[in-house]
Design an enzyme around this catalytic site. Structure first.
Site, PDB file in Angstrom:
ATOM      1  N   TRP A   1       0.821  -1.226   0.000  1.00 40.36           N
ATOM      2  CA  TRP A   1       0.000   0.000   0.000  1.00 40.36           C
ATOM      3  C   TRP A   1       0.849   1.267   0.000  1.00 40.36           C
ATOM      4  O   TRP A   1       0.473   2.276  -0.577  1.00 40.36           O
ATOM      5  CB  TRP A   1      -0.884   0.051   1.262  1.00 40.36           C
TER       6      TRP A   1
ATOM      7  N   TYR B   1       3.613  -7.580   4.044  1.00 45.41           N
ATOM      8  CA  TYR B   1       2.411  -8.361   4.341  1.00 45.41           C
ATOM      9  C   TYR B   1       2.399  -9.591   3.440  1.00 45.41           C
ATOM     10  O   TYR B   1       2.783  -9.508   2.265  1.00 45.41           O
ATOM     11  CB  TYR B   1       1.156  -7.551   4.035  1.00 45.41           C
TER      12      TYR B   1
ATOM     13  N   HIS C   1       5.176 -10.497   7.081  1.00 42.87           N
ATOM     14  CA  HIS C   1       4.156  -9.837   7.909  1.00 42.87           C
ATOM     15  C   HIS C   1       2.831 -10.591   7.878  1.00 42.87           C
ATOM     16  O   HIS C   1       1.866 -10.164   7.246  1.00 42.87           O
ATOM     17  CB  HIS C   1       3.989  -8.402   7.413  1.00 42.87           C
TER      18      HIS C   1
ATOM     19  N   GLU D   1       3.116 -11.518  13.414  1.00 39.18           N
ATOM     20  CA  GLU D   1       2.247 -11.682  14.586  1.00 39.18           C
ATOM     21  C   GLU D   1       1.344 -12.899  14.449  1.00 39.18           C
ATOM     22  O   GLU D   1       0.203 -12.799  13.979  1.00 39.18           O
ATOM     23  CB  GLU D   1       1.380 -10.422  14.784  1.00 39.18           C
TER      24      GLU D   1
ATOM     25  N   TYR E   1       1.392  -1.725  21.757  1.00 34.17           N
ATOM     26  CA  TYR E   1       0.774  -0.454  21.369  1.00 34.17           C
ATOM     27  C   TYR E   1       0.411   0.271  22.652  1.00 34.17           C
ATOM     28  O   TYR E   1      -0.283  -0.284  23.521  1.00 34.17           O
ATOM     29  CB  TYR E   1      -0.433  -0.714  20.444  1.00 34.17           C
TER      30      TYR E   1
ATOM     31  N   GLU F   1       8.078  -4.010  16.456  1.00 30.92           N
ATOM     32  CA  GLU F   1       6.928  -3.164  16.104  1.00 30.92           C
ATOM     33  C   GLU F   1       6.279  -2.645  17.370  1.00 30.92           C
ATOM     34  O   GLU F   1       5.960  -3.420  18.268  1.00 30.92           O
ATOM     35  CB  GLU F   1       5.904  -3.977  15.291  1.00 30.92           C
TER      36      GLU F   1
ATOM     37  N   ALA G   1      -3.956  -0.672  19.695  1.00 35.65           N
ATOM     38  CA  ALA G   1      -3.548  -1.791  18.838  1.00 35.65           C
ATOM     39  C   ALA G   1      -4.227  -1.768  17.472  1.00 35.65           C
ATOM     40  O   ALA G   1      -3.769  -2.424  16.544  1.00 35.65           O
ATOM     41  CB  ALA G   1      -3.831  -3.117  19.528  1.00 35.65           C
TER      42      ALA G   1
ATOM     43  N   TRP H   1       5.835   1.590  14.394  1.00 30.91           N
ATOM     44  CA  TRP H   1       4.805   1.496  13.366  1.00 30.91           C
ATOM     45  C   TRP H   1       4.124   2.849  13.235  1.00 30.91           C
ATOM     46  O   TRP H   1       3.589   3.305  14.238  1.00 30.91           O
ATOM     47  CB  TRP H   1       3.786   0.423  13.767  1.00 30.91           C
TER      48      TRP H   1
HETATM   49  C1  IDC Z   1      -2.553  -1.980  10.669  1.00 23.47           C
HETATM   50  C2  IDC Z   1      -2.444  -0.707   9.842  1.00 23.47           C
HETATM   51  C3  IDC Z   1      -3.781  -0.393   9.227  1.00 23.47           C
HETATM   52  C4  IDC Z   1      -4.275  -1.585   8.451  1.00 23.47           C
HETATM   53  C5  IDC Z   1      -4.322  -2.821   9.363  1.00 23.47           C
HETATM   54  C6  IDC Z   1      -4.739  -4.080   8.666  1.00 23.47           C
HETATM   55  O1  IDC Z   1      -1.992   0.329  10.669  1.00 23.47           O
HETATM   56  O2  IDC Z   1      -3.671   0.748   8.393  1.00 23.47           O
HETATM   57  O3  IDC Z   1      -5.576  -1.322   7.962  1.00 23.47           O
HETATM   58  O4  IDC Z   1      -3.027  -3.045   9.901  1.00 23.47           O
HETATM   59  O5  IDC Z   1      -3.819  -4.479   7.747  1.00 23.47           O
HETATM   60  C7  IDC Z   1      -0.297  -4.795  14.216  1.00 23.47           C
HETATM   61  C8  IDC Z   1       0.101  -5.274  12.890  1.00 23.47           C
HETATM   62  C9  IDC Z   1       0.006  -4.162  11.870  1.00 23.47           C
HETATM   63  C10 IDC Z   1      -1.190  -3.271  12.129  1.00 23.47           C
HETATM   64  C11 IDC Z   1      -0.946  -2.576  13.458  1.00 23.47           C
HETATM   65  C12 IDC Z   1      -2.008  -1.552  13.830  1.00 23.47           C
HETATM   66  O6  IDC Z   1       1.373  -5.872  12.873  1.00 23.47           O
HETATM   67  O7  IDC Z   1      -0.085  -4.749  10.591  1.00 23.47           O
HETATM   68  O8  IDC Z   1      -1.270  -2.326  11.103  1.00 23.47           O
HETATM   69  N1  IDC Z   1      -0.825  -3.598  14.498  1.00 23.47           N
HETATM   70  O9  IDC Z   1      -3.271  -2.131  13.914  1.00 23.47           O
HETATM   71  N2  IDC Z   1      -0.231  -5.468  15.345  1.00 23.47           N
HETATM   72  C13 IDC Z   1      -0.745  -4.733  16.334  1.00 23.47           C
HETATM   73  C14 IDC Z   1      -1.133  -3.524  15.806  1.00 23.47           C
END
Ligand code: IDC
Length: 517
Positions: free
Chosen positions: A257, A283, A319, A357, A419, A445, A451, A479
């Site tokens: 993206w 991803y 990812h 994750e 987070y 991350e 989260a 992140w």
């Molecule tokens: C989030 C992105 C968001 C996207 C979502 C789904 O910030 O824009 O729509 O993923 O793909 C994670 C993940 C990470 C997440 C992030 C925040 O590793 O991919 O990104 N997050 O939600 N783990 C905990 C939080």
């Protein structure tokens, strides 16, 4: 008469030793949920856990009442003796410790044959005594007359154990039960084993070097040209010279993206603000690598090369997210990492994060660990020493499970993700006890948001986390580097990826994070 007196004396002595072995600093560090605070063995178990000398079972518990096996006992003693061999890659997990014990004469071939058939059997007390005394207090001698009189069942002791058992009695390591029995041919519980090991450590003149981690001190930063190949020593990431090193930087958003922010200018911008690390979040699901492998791989390679050009360390991150079980695409993952590790095998900058994750109905022991074992094998076939970063169940929060049941191999670290709006002290405590039991942690991350990537930002809690990580020399990537309209994004919507950035281009999160590189 003598008998009664010595029994009373040994009871007092053993009490005194137990009290002595209770340093207040660790008295309330509960490492295991089944080690009840205030129980007679809690301090001993917690102290050994705090020193990284014991670990729990696969379920995160200690099982204090279980009978200890030969392999478990020899491993604890070996760690106390400063033997830091890693668990075996193949064969029995304790094999390196067992052969260390045998070759040092702690026990004989017939007592625990190296062929392994007794490794998982309970160890009897007289043999445990011999191993403990020979390993830790080889010069200690007891007095036949006085010390044998302390045991009401001395006649049951086999002759080859006299010396060690009497020596242990002479310094109060063994005290017998309420009837004065040593019970030489019975097993001992895991809690009892901890108690005698602690007493032996107290009897020694000084504690041996038991933690191979370098003392936490000012860690160096700097880039690849300065630090070279990374290595893990104890729980600490170190540079080629063995000095502690800390990496700080940004994670990309999903490159399918936001690939425009993994180009040369954007990565250069983060380097100029002091980052020495970049994470390429590739991803697998969500329209990522699995659905368009060639174009996504091309983006990933370009991002890796752009980071290397800036003298940065770079994480290539498999990812997984909506595809929560890493085993679902283990073959694709192996093919990918085999190619990447081959390509960068001579490149000290590259770190391999094999599963972002894991989540959903999976377990550490049943899915993630077996996957990690496969991937470690695959990557090691190409890259002898590149750092491999391993996630855990529950979105890489289950570091306690990894700590109790780690993957065999060198230069492995375990990822912890948090987070700030969602995860607080409880996760820091979990990380601390994992580190204490020897787990090297890398925060690949984290976000200032909740989260879900939004809400907040939560800068007070983020500050607590930053302090926590810097006190412990933990490396991190934030992140994420993109301009998406979500609070975790570092850039304001519309920020060009192809120019230098001022603070004005950054979101609240971005300003905070870039200030902390
Ligand atoms: C989030 C992105 C968001 C996207 C979502 C789904 O910030 O824009 O729509 O993923 O793909 C994670 C993940 C990470 C997440 C992030 C925040 O590793 O991919 O990104 N997050 O939600 N783990 C905990 C939080």
């Amino acid at each position: 008469m003598t008998n009664i007196l010595t029994k009373a004396l040994s009871a007092v002595m053993s009490l005194a030793l137990i009290v002595l072995s209770c340093p207040s600093a660790i008295a309330d560090t509960a490492a295991f949920p089944d080690v009840k605070p205030g129980s007679w063995y809690a301090d001993d178990v917690n102290e050994l856990a705090a020193r990284g000398l014991i670990s729990g079972c696969g379920d995160g518990k200690f099982h204090p009442g279980d009978t200890i096996t030969a392999a478990q006992f020899v491993t604890i003693v070996a760690r106390c003796a400063g033997i830091t061999d890693k668990p075996a890659v193949s064969g029995h997990w304790a094999a390196p410790f067992m052969s260390a014990g045998l070759s040092r004469g702690w026990y004989d071939w017939d007592e625990i044959p190296p062929t392994g058939e007794k490794f998982e059997k309970p160890i009897v007390r007289q043999l445990a005594a011999k191993i403990l005394m020979r390993a830790l207090l080889p010069d200690k001698r007891g007095d036949y007359n006085t010390d044998s009189a302390k045991m009401t069942d001395f006649s049951q002791l086999d002759g080859r154990y006299y010396e060690s058992v009497l020596a242990g009695y002479s310094c109060g390591i063994f005290a017998g039960d309420d009837k004065g029995r040593f019970k030489p041919k019975s097993g001992l519980t895991r809690a009892e084993a901890c108690a005698i090991v602690i007493r032996a450590l107290k009897c020694m003149d000084g504690l041996p070097p038991i933690d191979p981690s370098p003392a936490p001190g000012p860690a160096v930063d700097g880039g690849v040209s300065e630090n070279g190949w990374l290595q893990v020593k104890g729980t600490q990431l170190c540079n080629e010279k063995g000095e502690p090193v800390v990496l700080h930087g940004m994670s990309s958003q999903g490159i399918q993206w936001f690939g425009q922010y993994t180009g040369e200018q954007s990565i250069k911008n983060t380097a100029e603000y002091g980052a020495n690390l970049f994470r390429v979040a590739m991803y697998t699901g969500e329209g990522g690598y699995l659905s368009q492998p060639e174009s996504v791989k091309k983006l990933a390679l370009a991002a890796i090369d752009a980071a290397i050009k800036q003298d940065m360390y770079v994480i290539i991150d498999w990812h997984i997210l909506s595809d929560g079980n890493p085993m679902d695409h283990v073959n694709e993952s192996k093919a990918f990492f085999s190619e990447i590790a081959e390509r960068y095998k001579d490149e000290p900058a590259v770190l391999y994060e094999i599963c972002n994750e894991p989540n959903g109905s999976i377990t550490w022991a049943g899915d993630v660990k077996p996957y990690a074992q496969e991937l470690v094998k695959t990557i090691r076939a190409q890259s002898e020493k590149g750092i491999i970063l391993i996630g855990s169940s529950t979105w890489s929060q289950d570091v306690h499970l990894a700590a109790a049941d780690p993957v065999a191999g060198d230069n492995l670290m375990y990822t912890l993700h948090f987070y700030a709006g969602t995860h607080g002290q409880w996760l820091r405590d979990r990380a601390d006890s994992a580190i204490k039991s020897g787990l090297p942690i890398f925060v690949t991350e984290w976000g200032t948001s909740s989260a879900n990537g939004s809400d907040g930002v939560f800068l007070d809690e983020s500050r607590r986390w930053i302090d926590f990580m810097s006190e412990r020399g933990i490396s991190w990537a934030n992140w994420s580097l993109c301009d998406k309209d979500e609070t975790s994004a570092a850039l304001k919507p519309g920020t060009s990826p192809d120019k230098s950035w001022s603070k004005n281009d950054m979101s609240e999160s971005g300003k905070f994070v870039f200030d902390n590189f």
